[in-house]
Motif scaffolding. Structure first.
Motif, mmCIF file in Angstrom:
data_model
loop_
_atom_site.group_PDB
_atom_site.id
_atom_site.type_symbol
_atom_site.label_atom_id
_atom_site.label_comp_id
_atom_site.label_asym_id
_atom_site.label_seq_id
_atom_site.Cartn_x
_atom_site.Cartn_y
_atom_site.Cartn_z
ATOM 1 N N GLU A 1 47.496 36.735 -6.690
ATOM 2 C CA GLU A 1 48.121 35.457 -6.342
ATOM 3 C C GLU A 1 49.327 35.668 -5.431
ATOM 4 N N HIS B 1 49.638 34.423 -1.643
ATOM 5 C CA HIS B 1 50.773 33.570 -1.295
ATOM 6 C C HIS B 1 51.483 34.104 -0.055
ATOM 7 N N LEU C 1 41.829 33.182 -2.728
ATOM 8 C CA LEU C 1 43.066 32.474 -3.065
ATOM 9 C C LEU C 1 43.875 32.146 -1.802
ATOM 10 N N THR D 1 42.427 29.268 0.042
ATOM 11 C CA THR D 1 42.701 28.023 -0.690
ATOM 12 C C THR D 1 44.130 27.556 -0.451
ATOM 13 N N TYR D 2 45.086 28.493 -0.577
ATOM 14 C CA TYR D 2 46.489 28.139 -0.353
ATOM 15 C C TYR D 2 46.703 27.676 1.089
ATOM 16 N N ILE E 1 45.776 24.113 1.579
ATOM 17 C CA ILE E 1 46.832 23.213 1.099
ATOM 18 C C ILE E 1 47.995 23.197 2.090
ATOM 19 N N GLY F 1 51.513 24.127 -11.817
ATOM 20 C CA GLY F 1 51.053 25.509 -11.856
ATOM 21 C C GLY F 1 50.873 26.053 -13.252
ATOM 22 N N LEU G 1 47.047 24.769 -13.085
ATOM 23 C CA LEU G 1 46.426 24.874 -11.767
ATOM 24 C C LEU G 1 46.829 26.167 -11.055
ATOM 25 N N ARG G 2 47.705 26.919 -11.678
ATOM 26 C CA ARG G 2 48.117 28.238 -11.194
ATOM 27 C C ARG G 2 48.659 28.162 -9.748
ATOM 28 N N VAL H 1 47.417 27.156 -6.963
ATOM 29 C CA VAL H 1 47.167 25.880 -6.288
ATOM 30 C C VAL H 1 48.236 24.857 -6.678
ATOM 31 N N TRP I 1 51.528 25.574 -4.861
ATOM 32 C CA TRP I 1 51.505 25.123 -3.464
ATOM 33 C C TRP I 1 51.522 23.596 -3.367
ATOM 34 N N LEU I 2 50.887 22.922 -4.318
ATOM 35 C CA LEU I 2 50.973 21.459 -4.333
ATOM 36 C C LEU I 2 52.408 21.003 -4.612
#
Length: 477
Positions: A286, A290, A374, A377-378, A381, A428, A433-434, A436, A439-440
């Motif tokens: 992660e 990131h 990951l 996905t980040y 976002i 998170g 949602l960890r 994700v 980042w949200l």
């Protein structure tokens, strides 16, 4: 203002209120594009250090990262404070006040010196602070070796910001670009020679990297200063004449406007640092993902940041000219340009995320597969919040052109730390949602700040931000 002072100033362009939107677009773009590339080149300075530290080995890279993580937030605070020179010189240009320009620049140098004296002792406490935080003693010792020399770059680096503000005010941004690219080359060569001991020089490793950083900033300051002192457009300002003569009102004005800017920068940097810490609690994949997504977003951010600097100048000139319509055109023209680019970068991140992150992590290695998924996905976002990220930086810089920094600072600190970080934690870890969710949370904080700042610029007249112009009702249409 006396007649002889006014006549000494180069004739300004026609007031924006008398020019079309197309002319304003062209002026903004001509001012901004070298600044955008210069910002990317500035990033390349840091990237060069990271790459060459990596050549020294994992321990050197880790120590260099610790050192940079400690020194950069404080340095960026100083940069924010002396960045107040930009709106003040732009306003003085709009008012055709040559004495004010000279005095603001001179007091900008004074501010850089004072900030160096205040920040350097704090930075030199790196061993003590990291000791409290339980960091590895060997890495901290090596990081201290770097910081003890790198701290010498504070004054020249902030001096560069002062001169860059002056050059930007008078549309001389190509010079900034050339000098910054020259700095990248000087830094790379100095790193190569001093870190690794080539051509008979001693192998200084991290100390060599620190010396290279100092030499690079001294080089950029010297070249920029020589240009300003010798070029016919700038030497008339005599920026170093009676350098030791104080101008306390303007000195205080730089800190009044600049301190909120510095604290705003600190708040944003702190938010992303906190997000990295939260990511570290989730695991190595992660955190690596990131870092990759953040690097991509940071690179895209250089474009609205360069446009934002241009917005400060264009809005500041119109404000100094008491041209309310010019402020409107300068601000919203920059907004459209920024949103256009960020729309493209957002779409790219969403559609081509897997291809982009594969540049950083080898997709052929099985151990990278989780981090790649990951990171993509980040990045998707990050694409979604590109628009709000661009909007908040544009609005903040446009408001700086009006010398409005205190309330935007409060909005930013509240949005980042009372909205962004709590949402990141809630989504998170509580909602599980960890990464994700983290980042949200970043997106939520940026969106909150963007809405407040854009709304503030849009309502600048009814909020009383144009009181100086309102004194002359004829400036309104």
């Amino acid at each position: 203002m006396s007649d002889n002072v006014a006549s000494a100033m180069p004739a300004p362009p026609a007031p924006p209120s008398l020019r079309g939107w197309g002319a304003e677009f062209r002026s903004t773009f001509a001012l901004a594009w070298p600044l955008v590339i210069a910002q990317i080149a500035q990033n390349a300075l840091q990237a060069t250090d990271v790459i060459m530290m990596g050549w020294l080995g994992p321990e050197a890279l880790a120590a260099g990262t610790l050192a940079s993580s400690f020194i950069m937030p404080l340095f960026l605070f100083g940069v924010g404070v002396v960045g107040a020179v930009a709106p003040l010189t732009a306003q003085a240009r709009g008012a055709r006040d040559i004495k004010a320009i000279r005095r603001v620049v001179r007091q900008g140098f004074w501010a850089a010196i004072l900030l160096t004296l205040l920040l350097a002792p704090i930075i030199l406490q790196i061993r003590t602070v990291y000791g409290w935080l339980g960091q590895d003693a060997v890495l901290v010792a090596r990081a201290e070796e770097y910081v003890q020399l790198a701290v010498l770059m504070l004054a020249p680096a902030m001096g560069v910001i002062v001169l860059r503000s002056l050059l930007s005010t008078f549309d001389s941004t190509r010079v900034i670009l050339v000098i910054t690219v020259g700095g990248v080359i000087v830094n790379a060569v100095a790193n190569y020679l001093l870190m690794f001991g080539h051509f008979g020089l001693p192998r200084l490793e991290l100390r060599g990297a620190a010396i290279a950083t100092v030499l690079t900033n001294l080089f950029m300051l010297a070249v920029m200063l020589a240009y300003v002192l010798r070029h016919r457009r700038f030497k008339r300002f005599n920026i170093l004449i009676r350098f030791w003569k104080p101008d306390w009102p303007r000195f205080r004005e730089i800190f009044r406007i600049g301190t909120p800017i510095g604290l705003t920068v600190l708040a944003e940097v702190g938010l992303f640092a906190a997000a990295a810490i939260l990511m570290g609690r989730l695991g190595t994949d992660e955190l690596a993902a990131h870092a990759v997504a953040l690097q991509c977003a940071s690179l895209a951010f250089m474009v609205p940041l360069g446009l934002g600097i241009a917005a400060t100048v264009r809005v500041g000139i119109a404000y100094g000219r008491r041209d309310a319509e010019g402020i409107r055109k300068a601000g919203w023209t920059n907004f459209v340009l920024g949103m256009a680019f960020m729309s493209i970068s957002a779409l790219s991140f969403v559609l081509f995320g897997p291809a982009i992150v594969s540049v950083f992590l080898d997709p052929k290695l099985p151990e990278n597969q989780s981090a790649l998924v990951l990171a993509a996905t980040y990045l998707a976002i990050a694409g979604l919040f590109q628009l709000v990220d661009g909007a908040q930086v544009w609005a903040a810089h446009s408001l700086r052109g009006l010398s409005d920094t205190k309330v935007p600072m409060i909005m930013a600190i509240f949005g980042y730390w009372c909205v962004g970080l709590p949402v990141a934690w809630l989504m998170g870890f509580v909602l599980n949602l960890r990464g994700v969710g983290i980042w949200l949370g970043l997106a939520a904080g940026l969106a909150f700040v963007a809405v407040l700042l854009v709304g503030r610029f849009a309502m600048r007249e009814r909020l009383g931000l144009l009181q100086r112009i309102a004194q002359d009702p004829s400036t309104f249409n």
